[in-house]
Structure formats: structure tokens, C-alpha cells
Design a protein around this motif. Sequence first.
Motif, PDB file in Angstrom:
ATOM      1  N   GLU A 167       0.829  -1.301   0.050  1.00  0.00           N
ATOM      2  CA  GLU A 167       0.073   0.126  -0.172  1.00  0.00           C
ATOM      3  C   GLU A 167       0.822   1.253  -0.112  1.00  0.00           C
ATOM      4  N   ILE A 168       2.019   1.257   0.645  1.00  0.00           N
ATOM      5  CA  ILE A 168       2.643   2.460   0.601  1.00  0.00           C
ATOM      6  C   ILE A 168       3.751   2.607  -0.445  1.00  0.00           C
ATOM      7  N   GLN A 169       4.121   1.375  -0.845  1.00  0.00           N
ATOM      8  CA  GLN A 169       5.000   1.618  -1.944  1.00  0.00           C
ATOM      9  C   GLN A 169       6.182   2.548  -2.092  1.00  0.00           C
ATOM     10  N   SER A 170       6.919   2.302  -1.018  1.00  0.00           N
ATOM     11  CA  SER A 170       8.293   3.289  -0.725  1.00  0.00           C
ATOM     12  C   SER A 170       9.075   2.122   0.142  1.00  0.00           C
ATOM     13  N   ALA A 171      10.542   2.592   0.155  1.00  0.00           N
ATOM     14  CA  ALA A 171      11.485   1.765   0.771  1.00  0.00           C
ATOM     15  C   ALA A 171      11.603   2.220   2.275  1.00  0.00           C
ATOM     16  N   ILE A 172      11.689   1.397   3.270  1.00  0.00           N
ATOM     17  CA  ILE A 172      11.668   1.565   4.594  1.00  0.00           C
ATOM     18  C   ILE A 172      13.046   2.302   4.747  1.00  0.00           C
ATOM     19  N   LYS A 173      13.150   3.501   5.594  1.00  0.00           N
ATOM     20  CA  LYS A 173      14.225   4.311   5.897  1.00  0.00           C
ATOM     21  C   LYS A 173      14.795   4.011   7.375  1.00  0.00           C
ATOM     22  N   LYS A 174      13.809   3.687   8.069  1.00  0.00           N
ATOM     23  CA  LYS A 174      14.397   3.579   9.528  1.00  0.00           C
ATOM     24  C   LYS A 174      13.487   2.597  10.432  1.00  0.00           C
ATOM     25  N   ILE A 175      13.826   1.841  11.207  1.00  0.00           N
ATOM     26  CA  ILE A 175      13.217   0.726  11.941  1.00  0.00           C
ATOM     27  C   ILE A 175      13.496   1.117  13.489  1.00  0.00           C
ATOM     28  N   SER A 176      12.562   1.392  14.341  1.00  0.00           N
ATOM     29  CA  SER A 176      12.515   1.458  15.806  1.00  0.00           C
ATOM     30  C   SER A 176      11.916   0.511  16.618  1.00  0.00           C
ATOM     31  N   ALA A 177      12.331   0.015  17.587  1.00  0.00           N
ATOM     32  CA  ALA A 177      11.537  -1.070  18.180  1.00  0.00           C
ATOM     33  C   ALA A 177      11.318  -0.641  19.842  1.00  0.00           C
ATOM     34  N   LEU A 178      10.124  -0.709  20.580  1.00  0.00           N
ATOM     35  CA  LEU A 178      10.252  -0.597  22.044  1.00  0.00           C
ATOM     36  C   LEU A 178       9.816  -1.930  22.276  1.00  0.00           C
ATOM     37  N   VAL A 179      10.551  -2.912  23.337  1.00  0.00           N
ATOM     38  CA  VAL A 179      10.145  -4.056  23.582  1.00  0.00           C
ATOM     39  C   VAL A 179      10.160  -4.159  25.163  1.00  0.00           C
ATOM     40  N   LEU A 180       9.050  -4.600  25.540  1.00  0.00           N
ATOM     41  CA  LEU A 180       9.150  -4.840  26.906  1.00  0.00           C
ATOM     42  C   LEU A 180       8.957  -6.334  27.402  1.00  0.00           C
ATOM     43  N   PRO A 181       9.975  -7.036  27.969  1.00  0.00           N
ATOM     44  CA  PRO A 181       9.931  -8.500  28.070  1.00  0.00           C
ATOM     45  C   PRO A 181       9.628  -9.065  29.275  1.00  0.00           C
ATOM     46  N   ILE A 182       9.168 -10.391  29.171  1.00  0.00           N
ATOM     47  CA  ILE A 182       8.737 -11.260  30.509  1.00  0.00           C
ATOM     48  C   ILE A 182       9.762 -12.121  30.497  1.00  0.00           C
ATOM     49  N   GLY A 183      10.700 -12.270  31.428  1.00  0.00           N
ATOM     50  CA  GLY A 183      11.751 -13.214  31.276  1.00  0.00           C
ATOM     51  C   GLY A 183      12.401 -13.232  30.109  1.00  0.00           C
ATOM     52  N   SER A 184      12.899 -14.282  29.892  1.00  0.00           N
ATOM     53  CA  SER A 184      14.041 -14.447  28.665  1.00  0.00           C
ATOM     54  C   SER A 184      13.259 -14.920  27.381  1.00  0.00           C
ATOM     55  N   ASN A 185      12.052 -15.500  27.281  1.00  0.00           N
ATOM     56  CA  ASN A 185      11.496 -16.013  26.208  1.00  0.00           C
ATOM     57  C   ASN A 185      10.297 -15.077  25.551  1.00  0.00           C
ATOM     58  N   HIS A 186       9.691 -14.313  26.425  1.00  0.00           N
ATOM     59  CA  HIS A 186       8.332 -13.753  26.204  1.00  0.00           C
ATOM     60  C   HIS A 186       8.399 -12.162  26.264  1.00  0.00           C
ATOM     61  N   PHE A 187       7.366 -11.679  25.617  1.00  0.00           N
ATOM     62  CA  PHE A 187       7.189 -10.191  25.779  1.00  0.00           C
ATOM     63  C   PHE A 187       5.868  -9.724  26.162  1.00  0.00           C
TER      64      PHE A 187
END
Length: 304
Positions: A167-187
Amino acid sequence: MKIGLIGIHKLNQKEHFQSIHQSLDKNLYGIYSHSEEILPIFSSFPIKLFRSTNELFENVDAVYFANSLKPNIDFAINALKNSCHLFIEDISEISIQKIRELYKVAFEASVTIQLKLTKSFSPEYVQASDYLSNPKLIDINAKFSKRLRKDDYFSEILNNLFIANKEIQSAIKKISALVLPIGSNHFSLIHIRLDFDNGAIVNMKFNNVSNEDDNIFMFHNKENVVDINFRKHFTTIYKFEEGQVIREELNISKDTASSSEIKSFILAYKDTKNQNISDSPEELKIIQATHEIIERLNQSTSSV
């Protein structure tokens, strides 16, 4: 079109086999396995059992790889070299280098690879497509009552990125991620933001501490907002007319996404001669971006 099946070997995969058979119908020609355990699964269907992959590849036009491709990656490469088209359910455990190799071999053999991207073929999205026009913001919210494993996110993110890219038809310029973990295997929560070269933004949220399952896309277009609920199977269009918001619900067809997806695969096979097959197709960029996001998720829990 004759399609062979690889990846079903155990009796507990009966439901999965039946789902595949329902989608492929008469196109399912044969299945490869050395296991005697699968005999009761398909004994009532007119399907041939092959004990050799080479024999299977010689008798079919395409191969459906069920489950993870990781244990069958060499079979996939050999299938391509035998001019078989591929339909692949899961590439989450395959490195981007191996995936590039697959596409290179497919290019050399002039055959196609189709990944399982069922969300793109859902009737609620297909029927909404006419109302989508270069959205500048796509909000994606997914809720899960059952915690996902880290590997489960690959398919979710890949499906979402394919729709966003279309739908956007454009290249990805930047990726940002906020991750809140639960232990070592889940979020508990994942928030991914993608900025595109044309100024568009995709916000993708995964909530793993919900009491319900849900999956909603909101496309913010210039003249409307399109709300698609993939879980409850409905689409709503919000239009702005004379200072008022007009709400319209689309009538969703009863076609299943899986059957539409297979029909697309079969049509692509029939139209191969007219396709511009490339050894570096657009989907490789989306797969690469998915790998980058998954790597950030892994890094976020490495110190937990």
C-alpha cells in the motif's frame, strides 16, 4: 496443476493435512514421506505416496512445503532445480543468505516462489483494497490471550510488512522498536515503528497480556480511514463529507483466505511465461526487514 506435499509425517498432523488438502483440492497429486505413521492420514484420498523426493519432483509441477522449511531446505533447492514452483509455509528459521539462494535458483530455473501470506488474501482486506490510496499512516494492533514465542512473531511481522509495502510503495528508511520483556523468552508488549522514504509511517503493536485475541489495521488515507479487523472479519470505511464522518461497513464475501491464496499460486504458475521473474524480487527486501526486526527482539532479551 500437479502439486506435491512435503512436511507431513506424523499422525498428529492430520488436521493440518486436511486443511492443506481442502485448499489444494484435486491439485494435490502426491506426498513425500518415509513414515508409515502418515498412511492413515491420506489413505482415503487419491494421493500417491512417494518415498523419493526426486521421483516426486519428476511427477509434479509444484511443491507445497508444510511447516518449517528448515529441515527441508535442500529438498526445496532440488525442487527448484527440477523446475518445480514452490509454496512455502514457514521460512522463519532460514537465514536471509539461504533465502537469497532460493530465489537465485528459482530465477535460474524460471520458476516462482510463493510464501504463505494468508492475511493478504483475506476477503476483508481484498474488498477494502479499492478504498486504499497511498496511506500516510498504518496502525496495526494485535492482541494475544496466549503468549507468543519469539519465533511466532516472524510470520506475523512478515504478513504485516507485505501489506504495508503493497500500500505504501516506498522503501523503509528507519526501524525503531520498543520491547518490554517477560523473562527471557516472552514479551508483554512490542511496539515497532517503520519510517518510509515517502514520509509514511507504520506503527505495529503486539500485546501479549490481553484477555482476548484481536488483529486490527487502520489505514489513514487522504480522503478516508479504513478499519480492517482480521480477527472478526469485517471492514469499515470512514469518509469525510461536508464536515461529517460517514461510516460504511463492507459486505465481506465468504471466500476463505487460504483457498484464495492457493488460487493465486496456481494462476501464477499458469502465467509464468508472462512474468518478469527476478533473482532479487521485492519480497526479499521485506524478508530482510523482518529479519532485522526479529534480531532487535532477540537483542532486547539477551541481557535478561
